[in-house]
Scaffold this active site. Structure first.
Site, short mmCIF file in Angstrom:
data_model
loop_
_atom_site.label_atom_id
_atom_site.label_comp_id
_atom_site.label_asym_id
_atom_site.label_seq_id
_atom_site.Cartn_x
_atom_site.Cartn_y
_atom_site.Cartn_z
N GLY A 17 0.91 -0.60 -0.17
CA GLY A 17 -0.22 0.16 -0.06
C GLY A 17 0.68 0.97 0.17
O GLY A 17 0.25 2.13 0.81
N GLY A 18 2.22 1.25 -0.57
CA GLY A 18 2.98 2.51 -0.66
C GLY A 18 2.69 3.71 -1.38
O GLY A 18 3.38 4.69 -0.95
N GLY A 20 -0.30 4.30 -1.19
CA GLY A 20 -1.79 4.81 -0.61
C GLY A 20 -2.13 6.43 0.08
O GLY A 20 -0.91 6.79 0.46
N LEU A 22 -2.19 6.55 3.35
CA LEU A 22 -1.30 6.94 5.42
C LEU A 22 0.05 6.47 4.70
O LEU A 22 1.14 7.03 5.56
CB LEU A 22 -2.08 5.24 5.85
CG LEU A 22 -0.67 5.39 7.40
CD1 LEU A 22 -1.23 6.52 8.51
CD2 LEU A 22 -0.71 4.30 7.97
N ARG A 24 2.14 8.02 2.59
CA ARG A 24 2.36 8.98 1.65
C ARG A 24 1.84 10.43 3.08
O ARG A 24 2.70 11.20 2.58
CB ARG A 24 1.54 10.00 0.51
CG ARG A 24 1.87 8.97 -1.28
CD ARG A 24 0.79 9.39 -2.00
NE ARG A 24 -0.41 9.29 -1.62
CZ ARG A 24 -0.86 10.41 -1.58
NH1 ARG A 24 -0.37 11.46 -1.42
NH2 ARG A 24 -2.19 10.37 -1.19
N ARG A 51 -0.72 -2.25 -5.98
CA ARG A 51 -1.09 -2.83 -7.28
C ARG A 51 -1.14 -2.23 -8.41
O ARG A 51 -0.98 -2.31 -9.74
CB ARG A 51 -2.88 -2.79 -6.39
CG ARG A 51 -3.24 -4.30 -7.66
CD ARG A 51 -4.60 -4.37 -7.15
NE ARG A 51 -5.61 -3.48 -7.33
CZ ARG A 51 -6.67 -3.03 -6.58
NH1 ARG A 51 -7.00 -4.27 -6.90
NH2 ARG A 51 -7.32 -1.87 -6.19
N ASP A 177 -1.08 1.39 17.52
CA ASP A 177 -1.22 2.19 17.84
C ASP A 177 -0.20 3.22 17.78
O ASP A 177 0.06 3.39 18.58
CB ASP A 177 -2.48 1.90 18.99
CG ASP A 177 -3.31 2.57 19.67
OD1 ASP A 177 -3.36 3.73 19.58
OD2 ASP A 177 -4.51 2.23 19.93
N HIS A 178 -1.02 4.30 17.15
CA HIS A 178 -0.20 4.95 17.13
C HIS A 178 -0.47 6.23 18.06
O HIS A 178 0.80 7.35 18.48
CB HIS A 178 0.27 6.37 15.72
CG HIS A 178 -1.45 7.45 15.96
ND1 HIS A 178 -2.53 6.34 14.66
CD2 HIS A 178 -1.26 7.95 16.36
CE1 HIS A 178 -3.32 7.03 14.98
NE2 HIS A 178 -3.23 8.89 15.76
N GLU A 216 -11.57 16.16 18.64
CA GLU A 216 -11.14 16.25 16.99
C GLU A 216 -11.96 17.37 16.64
O GLU A 216 -13.35 17.52 16.92
CB GLU A 216 -11.36 15.17 16.26
CG GLU A 216 -10.38 13.87 16.66
CD GLU A 216 -11.19 12.75 15.67
OE1 GLU A 216 -9.80 13.08 14.33
OE2 GLU A 216 -11.68 11.85 15.25
N ASP A 235 -14.04 3.22 16.71
CA ASP A 235 -13.00 3.92 15.62
C ASP A 235 -11.29 4.31 16.72
O ASP A 235 -10.47 4.69 16.76
CB ASP A 235 -13.59 5.41 14.62
CG ASP A 235 -12.26 5.19 14.11
OD1 ASP A 235 -11.46 4.65 12.67
OD2 ASP A 235 -12.21 6.75 13.77
N HIS A 240 -7.80 3.26 20.75
CA HIS A 240 -6.82 4.84 21.38
C HIS A 240 -6.93 4.70 22.77
O HIS A 240 -6.18 4.68 24.10
CB HIS A 240 -7.20 5.93 20.73
CG HIS A 240 -6.49 5.69 18.85
ND1 HIS A 240 -5.36 4.85 18.63
CD2 HIS A 240 -7.17 5.70 18.02
CE1 HIS A 240 -5.26 4.94 17.62
NE2 HIS A 240 -6.19 5.88 16.82
#
Ligand code: NAD
Length: 485
Positions: A17-18, A20, A22, A24, A51, A177-178, A216, A235, A240
């Site tokens: 998924g390079g 995609g 996330l 980038r 892909r 989990d960032h 948020e 989510d 989190h």
């Protein structure tokens, strides 16, 4: 004090998924910053795998553009960018087919760490694991990094754990989990377990309650379709906020090692009581003056009963926390972007200054974003003549000055976590049993409000959330702390 940068071992990092979003926005910029900091050795290589039919040069151009857009500044214009791009390669791979796998296998080098970042839709995780294994691309020391969401409920999380376990040992699986990669979250552990000052007070005898807020200002944006099937519980809350709750509430592990820490976190989740329905408030944001669409419009579902906000009161049934409520809330389109954990201590048992001095509680606030930092609210005498008046002031424990300018900005969560993957340190990653236990806690709540046909309470965009959430604390004689940018 100079922060030390210790280069990691040479590695091949494959980002599935390079191309995609996330990759980038987060993964490639994080790697670039670590490259600039001198942490990536010269032999390190990053292989984009997706892909889209690209050549390596085309992908390098994508990477360059992503760094300019998401890192910006002088760094992105310097020679450093060309040095970084020299380490980039690309393979067209189909996660569900045969295309590209032999080529990828041919690119992997012996004698260096192999890491595989699954930055693709979760439906492809099993396919990737199976093909990496089948094509002999992974060694016993290889690692896979898995992004959220990790399942949609206990059954799907368990199925995903089982699928990954067919091809990889638990010690090779890094569930990211960032929130756990944030400097302040780790500082929370240093403050709790590196000092004598706090730990003796860290229990229901001295702590009145704990609040965890992740607010948020953004709405669901382009993720409406996905979000409407998830909601704030799946989510944000189950992962989190749950991870933050664990770090605040856990017992001191015997060592700062991955399984010792994760064993203690798991005990917290397992000690959580079922949350009673009247201790849960779900909300949905409304349109704002025709400027921003309301939740239902943004989600493309006019009858949606998915929550964009959730607040709840949790209890941990163990000796340390019996009787201390944990109030957790998270939502979209709120008044400010702010993630804060507040440990609110009890009032002094007796005020020698009389009732007119008012109530003054110490509050330890751990701020995760924006402006990571820790403050302790202490009570002092209001300066000046005219009697003994008390005032609460924040004691800044961020220590930016003590750590000096050389300390620089703390690394972004993704920077730290990706380097931990290369080093083979799983402490800040979720273990499979933790994720399952968190779903086992969340599932009955979701099943309950679904069975009751509950519709979330409307709240104004730009507010602090639905009034019912204010009442949740007011009933207990408490109040939420403000949501401040
Ligand atoms: P995206 O749709 O932007 O990118 C998906 C990537 O997967 C693309 O590179 C695409 O080429 C590749 N892909 C799709 N099908 C493929 C196939 N059959 N074989 C090989 N490659 C294929 O998605 P994203 O936003 O980058 O998200 C990736 C993952 O990260 C998802 O699991 C998402 O839930 C998670 N995540 C994303 C964010 C974010 O901010 N974007 C945040 C947290 C978690």
């Amino acid at each position: 004090m100079v922060s030390r940068v210790i280069p990691v071992e040479p590695f091949d990092l494959v980002i599935f998924g390079g191309t995609g979003d996330l990759a980038r926005r987060k993964i490639l910029p994080a790697l670039f910053r670590r490259f600039c900091a001198g942490q990536m050795p010269h032999e390190a290589r990053i292989i984009g795998a997706a892909r889209s039919r690209h050549g390596a040069d085309e992908y390098k151009a994508t990477v360059r553009a992503a760094i300019v857009e998401f890192v910006g500044g002088n760094e992105a214009q310097s020679d450093a960018l060309e040095g970084f791009v020299d380490r980039i390669d690309y393979v067209t791979v189909d996660a569900r087919g045969t295309d590209g796998w032999a080529e990828l296998a041919g690119k992997m080098r012996d004698g260096c760490v192999r890491a595989f970042y699954f930055s693709v839709a979760p439906a492809l995780f099993g396919d990737l694991a199976e093909r990496i294994h089948h094509h002999g691309i992974a060694t016993e020391q290889s690692r896979i990094v898995v992004e959220k969401p990790f399942g949609n409920d206990l059954a799907t999380a368990r199925a995903l754990n089982d699928t990954l376990a067919e091809h990889f040992d638990e010690g090779q699986i890094y569930r990211i989990d960032h929130y756990l990669g944030k400097e302040t979250v780790q500082n929370l552990m240093a403050i709790r377990f590196g000092n004598m000052l706090f730990e003796p007070l860290w229990n229901s005898q001295y702590v009145d309650h704990i609040q965890i807020t992740v607010a948020e200002t953004v709405g669901v944006g382009g993720r409406g379709e996905y979000y409407d099937k998830a909601g704030a519980m799946r989510d944000m809350m189950q992962n989190h906020l749950m991870q933050l709750l664990c770090l605040i509430a856990m017992e001191p592990p015997a060592k700062f090692d991955p399984d010792a820490v994760r064993d203690e976190k798991l005990k917290v989740i397992r000690a959580l009581d079922a949350v009673e329905p009247h201790h849960i408030v779900r909300g949905q944001y409304q349109a704002l003056d025709g400027e921003h669409p309301g939740y239902r419009e943004a989600a493309g579902n006019p009858r949606s009963s998915t929550e964009s906000y959730i607040a709840l009161k949790a209890h941990i049934s163990n000796w340390r926390w019996a009787g201390t409520p944990f109030y957790l809330r998270t939502g979209k389109r709120l008044v400010a972007r702010s993630s804060v954990i507040s440990v609110v201590f009890k009032d002094a048992p007796h005020s020698i200054f009389g009732a007119e001095a008012g109530r003054h509680a110490n509050v330890l606030s751990i701020r995760l974003q924006p402006n990571e930092g820790i403050t302790l609210q202490v009570t002092i005498k209001e300066p000046g003549p005219g009697g003994m008046r008390l005032v609460d002031v924040p004691l800044d424990m961020t220590f930016a000055e003590a750590l000096g300018p050389e300390g620089g900005d703390p690394p972004d969560a993704y920077e730290r976590l990706i380097m931990d993957v290369i080093r083979g340190n799983q402490t800040l990653f979720m273990r499979g049993d933790e994720v399952e236990a968190a779903w086992a806690w969340a599932d009955p709540m979701i099943a309950g409000w679904t069975a009751r046909g509950e519709v979330p309470k409307p709240y104004e965009s730009g507010s602090v959330g639905p009034d019912h959430a204010e009442q949740l604390l007011r009933r207990d004689g408490r109040a939420w702390r403000g949501i401040k940018p």
